[in-house]
Enzyme design. Structure first.
Site, short mmCIF file in Angstrom:
data_model
loop_
_atom_site.label_atom_id
_atom_site.label_comp_id
_atom_site.label_asym_id
_atom_site.label_seq_id
_atom_site.Cartn_x
_atom_site.Cartn_y
_atom_site.Cartn_z
N TRP A 31 23.31 64.69 81.38
CA TRP A 31 24.45 63.86 80.97
C TRP A 31 24.76 62.89 82.10
CZ3 TRP A 31 28.62 62.64 77.71
CH2 TRP A 31 28.57 63.20 76.44
N PHE A 66 28.11 71.57 81.89
CA PHE A 66 28.51 72.94 81.57
C PHE A 66 27.34 73.91 81.76
CE2 PHE A 66 29.78 76.56 78.94
CZ PHE A 66 31.04 76.78 79.47
N GLU A 67 26.14 73.43 81.51
CA GLU A 67 24.95 74.28 81.64
C GLU A 67 24.54 74.49 83.11
OE1 GLU A 67 25.05 71.79 79.07
OE2 GLU A 67 25.75 73.50 77.88
N CYS A 89 27.84 65.12 86.57
CA CYS A 89 28.84 64.05 86.60
C CYS A 89 29.64 64.12 85.30
CB CYS A 89 28.15 62.70 86.72
SG CYS A 89 29.26 61.30 86.47
N ASP A 94 38.61 60.35 76.17
CA ASP A 94 39.89 60.27 75.48
C ASP A 94 40.46 61.64 75.13
OD1 ASP A 94 39.78 57.54 75.58
OD2 ASP A 94 38.76 57.37 73.64
N THR A 95 39.66 62.68 75.30
CA THR A 95 40.10 64.01 74.88
C THR A 95 40.14 64.94 76.09
OG1 THR A 95 37.90 64.94 74.54
CG2 THR A 95 38.80 63.61 72.73
N HIS A 97 38.40 67.31 76.77
CA HIS A 97 37.10 67.91 77.03
C HIS A 97 36.75 67.88 78.53
CE1 HIS A 97 33.64 69.45 74.81
NE2 HIS A 97 32.89 68.98 75.77
N ARG A 136 30.06 56.68 94.08
CA ARG A 136 29.81 57.94 94.79
C ARG A 136 28.38 58.46 94.61
NH1 ARG A 136 34.72 56.91 93.55
NH2 ARG A 136 36.48 57.71 94.76
#
Ligand code: DLZ
Length: 160
Positions: A31, A66-67, A89, A94-95, A97, A136
């Site tokens: 991701w 998450f993995e 990263c 907007d949520t 999550h 970064r």
């Protein structure tokens, strides 16, 4: 007011222990790959610059941050590495999550550090936008991958 930010790539080469003979595992998330691959490459270069042999660096990729918990856990439990670096990263959307992923990864990696003897280095960038992440991962604030590599070598020298 924002405080001055330490450049993530700055380190005193004289103070970094040699990585000769050290085995390092790096697990990185796909991701936001523009960012995570730059972090991974920074970590590998800094490890190599400080004496870690190419064949002593093992890379695993996982789908998302998450993995990283599972990936790092598998690497730690294999007992093959002197340190494991987890790179991801997460960019705020907007949520909520973002918060769940950040909290989950932080808790998961923290737990590994407490339960096992292999240091797990926290290379998760958590930013409000893509620009902050770019800054970064080789931009004006340096590369957090470099910082993770140096941290791994320092932890190994101190505790192994
Ligand atoms: C689902 C998701 C979202 C929305 N955002 C990110 C992100 O910014 N960075 C990241 O590394 N992963 C993200 N993911 C994917 C999750 O980490 C995970 O891969 C999925 O929820 C499947 O478990």
């Amino acid at each position: 007011m924002a405080t001055a930010l330490h450049n993530l790539s700055d380190y005193d080469a004289q103070k970094v222990a040699s990585g000769k003979g050290r085995k390092i595992g790096i697990v990185y998330a796909d991701w936001n790959s523009e960012i995570t691959y730059a972090l991974r490459d920074g970590a590998v270069k800094t490890l190599r610059d400080n004496g870690v042999a190419e064949e002593d660096i093992t890379l695993y990729n996982v789908p998302g941050s998450f993995e990283l918990i599972y990936g790092a856990s598998q690497m730690v439990k294999s007992n093959k590495y002197d340190a494991v670096i987890a790179i991801g990263c997460v960019i705020r959307g907007d949520t909520p999550h973002f918060d769940y992923i950040c909290e989950g990864v932080t808790a998961g990696l923290s737990q590994l550090n407490v339960q096992y003897d292999t240091p797990v280095i926290f290379g998760l960038i958590t930013t409000n936008n893509l620009l902050q992440a770019q800054e970064r991962s080789g931009g004006r604030h340096g590369n957090k991958g470099d910082e993770c590599a140096v941290t791994a070598l320092q932890m190994i020298a101190q505790f192994k």
